[in-house]
Design a protein around this motif. Sequence first.
Motif, PDB file in Angstrom:
ATOM      1  N   ALA A  72       1.107  -4.749  15.637  1.00 43.58           N
ATOM      2  CA  ALA A  72       0.148  -4.440  17.029  1.00 43.58           C
ATOM      3  C   ALA A  72      -0.480  -3.340  16.568  1.00 43.58           C
ATOM      4  O   ALA A  72      -1.691  -3.422  16.731  1.00 43.58           O
ATOM      5  CB  ALA A  72       1.222  -4.139  18.083  1.00 43.58           C
ATOM      6  N   ARG A  73      -0.107  -2.264  15.863  1.00 43.43           N
ATOM      7  CA  ARG A  73      -1.131  -1.219  15.370  1.00 43.43           C
ATOM      8  C   ARG A  73      -1.922  -1.564  14.399  1.00 43.43           C
ATOM      9  O   ARG A  73      -3.215  -1.222  14.470  1.00 43.43           O
ATOM     10  CB  ARG A  73      -0.259   0.015  14.888  1.00 43.43           C
ATOM     11  N   ILE A  74      -1.602  -2.546  13.455  1.00 43.24           N
ATOM     12  CA  ILE A  74      -2.426  -3.230  12.549  1.00 43.24           C
ATOM     13  C   ILE A  74      -3.515  -4.079  13.344  1.00 43.24           C
ATOM     14  O   ILE A  74      -4.865  -3.964  13.041  1.00 43.24           O
ATOM     15  CB  ILE A  74      -1.923  -4.117  11.595  1.00 43.24           C
ATOM     16  N   ARG A  75      -3.303  -4.916  14.204  1.00 50.44           N
ATOM     17  CA  ARG A  75      -4.086  -5.809  14.880  1.00 50.44           C
ATOM     18  C   ARG A  75      -5.048  -4.838  15.694  1.00 50.44           C
ATOM     19  O   ARG A  75      -6.330  -4.754  15.993  1.00 50.44           O
ATOM     20  CB  ARG A  75      -3.478  -6.516  16.192  1.00 50.44           C
ATOM     21  N   ASP A  76      -4.875  -3.574  16.154  1.00 46.56           N
ATOM     22  CA  ASP A  76      -5.459  -2.757  17.134  1.00 46.56           C
ATOM     23  C   ASP A  76      -6.564  -2.080  16.077  1.00 46.56           C
ATOM     24  O   ASP A  76      -7.687  -1.904  16.364  1.00 46.56           O
ATOM     25  CB  ASP A  76      -4.779  -1.413  17.613  1.00 46.56           C
ATOM     26  N   TRP A  77      -6.165  -1.609  14.744  1.00 46.81           N
ATOM     27  CA  TRP A  77      -6.951  -1.189  13.814  1.00 46.81           C
ATOM     28  C   TRP A  77      -8.212  -2.200  13.543  1.00 46.81           C
ATOM     29  O   TRP A  77      -9.392  -1.816  13.448  1.00 46.81           O
ATOM     30  CB  TRP A  77      -6.390  -0.732  12.462  1.00 46.81           C
ATOM     31  N   ILE A  78      -7.699  -3.575  13.203  1.00 47.90           N
ATOM     32  CA  ILE A  78      -8.504  -4.592  13.112  1.00 47.90           C
ATOM     33  C   ILE A  78      -9.680  -4.798  14.231  1.00 47.90           C
ATOM     34  O   ILE A  78     -10.659  -4.935  13.901  1.00 47.90           O
ATOM     35  CB  ILE A  78      -7.950  -6.033  12.749  1.00 47.90           C
ATOM     36  N   GLU A  79      -9.011  -4.737  15.551  1.00 47.59           N
ATOM     37  CA  GLU A  79      -9.938  -5.026  16.653  1.00 47.59           C
ATOM     38  C   GLU A  79     -10.940  -4.001  16.668  1.00 47.59           C
ATOM     39  O   GLU A  79     -11.905  -4.000  17.184  1.00 47.59           O
ATOM     40  CB  GLU A  79      -8.892  -5.093  17.983  1.00 47.59           C
ATOM     41  N   ARG A  80     -10.681  -2.687  16.203  1.00 51.83           N
ATOM     42  CA  ARG A  80     -11.533  -1.271  16.243  1.00 51.83           C
ATOM     43  C   ARG A  80     -12.544  -1.497  15.087  1.00 51.83           C
ATOM     44  O   ARG A  80     -13.221  -0.481  14.943  1.00 51.83           O
ATOM     45  CB  ARG A  80     -10.775  -0.102  16.262  1.00 51.83           C
ATOM     46  N   GLY A  81     -12.467  -2.478  14.283  1.00 50.61           N
ATOM     47  CA  GLY A  81     -13.281  -2.552  13.289  1.00 50.61           C
ATOM     48  C   GLY A  81     -12.797  -2.533  11.716  1.00 50.61           C
ATOM     49  O   GLY A  81     -13.632  -2.572  10.964  1.00 50.61           O
ATOM     50  N   SER A  82     -11.694  -2.213  11.669  1.00 52.69           N
ATOM     51  CA  SER A  82     -11.090  -2.114  10.282  1.00 52.69           C
ATOM     52  C   SER A  82     -11.919  -1.225   9.386  1.00 52.69           C
ATOM     53  O   SER A  82     -12.104  -1.496   8.328  1.00 52.69           O
ATOM     54  CB  SER A  82     -11.168  -3.458   9.624  1.00 52.69           C
ATOM     55  N   ASN A  83     -11.771   0.173   9.960  1.00 52.29           N
ATOM     56  CA  ASN A  83     -12.527   1.193   9.267  1.00 52.29           C
ATOM     57  C   ASN A  83     -11.478   1.525   8.165  1.00 52.29           C
ATOM     58  O   ASN A  83     -10.433   2.016   8.269  1.00 52.29           O
ATOM     59  CB  ASN A  83     -12.500   2.324  10.091  1.00 52.29           C
ATOM     60  N   TYR A  84     -12.011   0.970   6.755  1.00 55.72           N
ATOM     61  CA  TYR A  84     -11.161   1.341   5.441  1.00 55.72           C
ATOM     62  C   TYR A  84     -10.880   2.995   5.317  1.00 55.72           C
ATOM     63  O   TYR A  84      -9.857   3.234   4.799  1.00 55.72           O
ATOM     64  CB  TYR A  84     -11.989   0.862   4.438  1.00 55.72           C
ATOM     65  N   ASP A  85     -11.938   3.750   5.726  1.00 56.03           N
ATOM     66  CA  ASP A  85     -11.572   4.935   5.668  1.00 56.03           C
ATOM     67  C   ASP A  85     -10.315   5.645   6.434  1.00 56.03           C
ATOM     68  O   ASP A  85     -10.063   6.735   6.264  1.00 56.03           O
ATOM     69  CB  ASP A  85     -12.708   6.187   5.765  1.00 56.03           C
ATOM     70  N   GLU A  86      -9.835   4.801   7.423  1.00 53.35           N
ATOM     71  CA  GLU A  86      -8.726   5.286   8.003  1.00 53.35           C
ATOM     72  C   GLU A  86      -7.382   5.089   7.335  1.00 53.35           C
ATOM     73  O   GLU A  86      -6.286   5.554   7.832  1.00 53.35           O
ATOM     74  CB  GLU A  86      -8.612   4.577   9.516  1.00 53.35           C
ATOM     75  N   ILE A  87      -7.532   4.302   6.305  1.00 56.21           N
ATOM     76  CA  ILE A  87      -6.351   4.015   5.243  1.00 56.21           C
ATOM     77  C   ILE A  87      -6.113   5.302   4.615  1.00 56.21           C
ATOM     78  O   ILE A  87      -7.039   5.728   3.786  1.00 56.21           O
ATOM     79  CB  ILE A  87      -6.269   2.765   4.795  1.00 56.21           C
ATOM     80  N   MET A  88      -4.876   6.126   4.772  1.00 53.37           N
ATOM     81  CA  MET A  88      -4.534   7.295   4.354  1.00 53.37           C
ATOM     82  C   MET A  88      -4.219   7.043   2.820  1.00 53.37           C
ATOM     83  O   MET A  88      -3.344   6.377   2.533  1.00 53.37           O
ATOM     84  CB  MET A  88      -3.648   7.884   4.972  1.00 53.37           C
ATOM     85  N   LEU A  89      -5.084   7.569   1.799  1.00 54.76           N
ATOM     86  CA  LEU A  89      -4.621   7.222   0.289  1.00 54.76           C
ATOM     87  C   LEU A  89      -4.860   8.703  -0.353  1.00 54.76           C
ATOM     88  O   LEU A  89      -5.153   8.504  -1.704  1.00 54.76           O
ATOM     89  CB  LEU A  89      -5.612   6.123  -0.237  1.00 54.76           C
ATOM     90  N   GLU A  90      -4.815   9.791   0.037  1.00 60.26           N
ATOM     91  CA  GLU A  90      -4.834  10.896  -0.353  1.00 60.26           C
ATOM     92  C   GLU A  90      -4.187  11.160  -1.780  1.00 60.26           C
ATOM     93  O   GLU A  90      -4.274  11.726  -2.810  1.00 60.26           O
ATOM     94  CB  GLU A  90      -4.396  12.112   0.738  1.00 60.26           C
ATOM     95  N   PRO A  91      -2.815  10.529  -1.870  1.00 64.29           N
ATOM     96  CA  PRO A  91      -2.052  10.517  -3.033  1.00 64.29           C
ATOM     97  C   PRO A  91      -2.779  10.079  -4.275  1.00 64.29           C
ATOM     98  O   PRO A  91      -3.014  10.345  -5.454  1.00 64.29           O
ATOM     99  CB  PRO A  91      -0.583   9.963  -3.011  1.00 64.29           C
TER     100      PRO A  91
END
Length: 168
Positions: free
Chosen positions: A16-35
Amino acid sequence: ALHYDDYETITAQPPARIRDWIERGSNYDEIMLEPLVREMIRLAEADPRPKCVLLDTLLGRAHSATGRLIDTLIWVETPPDIALARKIGDAAGRAAPGEAPAFLGWLKSYLAQYAGFIAETYVVQRARVQPAADIVVDGRAAPEKLADEAACAIFQRLDRLAVAGDPK
């Protein structure tokens, strides 16, 4: 080689959280990849610096923090059915013989999610990532042939950049 899958945590989120992210436009910068970013920077600043670092990522340059560190982007143009078959084959190959019930449960869930929203994320990915690719290879080829084609294309690109005086 660095693998996105070793660093990402978005797939651990509830569907459900992933679907919400997709519905909000799938902003790749919201994917946390600091390491991953830290490791890419560490390798870029290492002494001696590696001649080549391969990054296996589905985000390409569309994720700004990792994308700014990519010198050459290869897009593997793979039809959805072949990509799905490879994903399932890879997962099946990693499953131990006694894990058949768990694998079948994963497969049922993955296929349900694939039809529900994963397939659409691949459409978005292609639209965002492929246009910025420096090299495009045919993903219908066997993985060994893809690796050879990619290596040849990288060397050709490096030769062209050297002739043009580009330090990359």
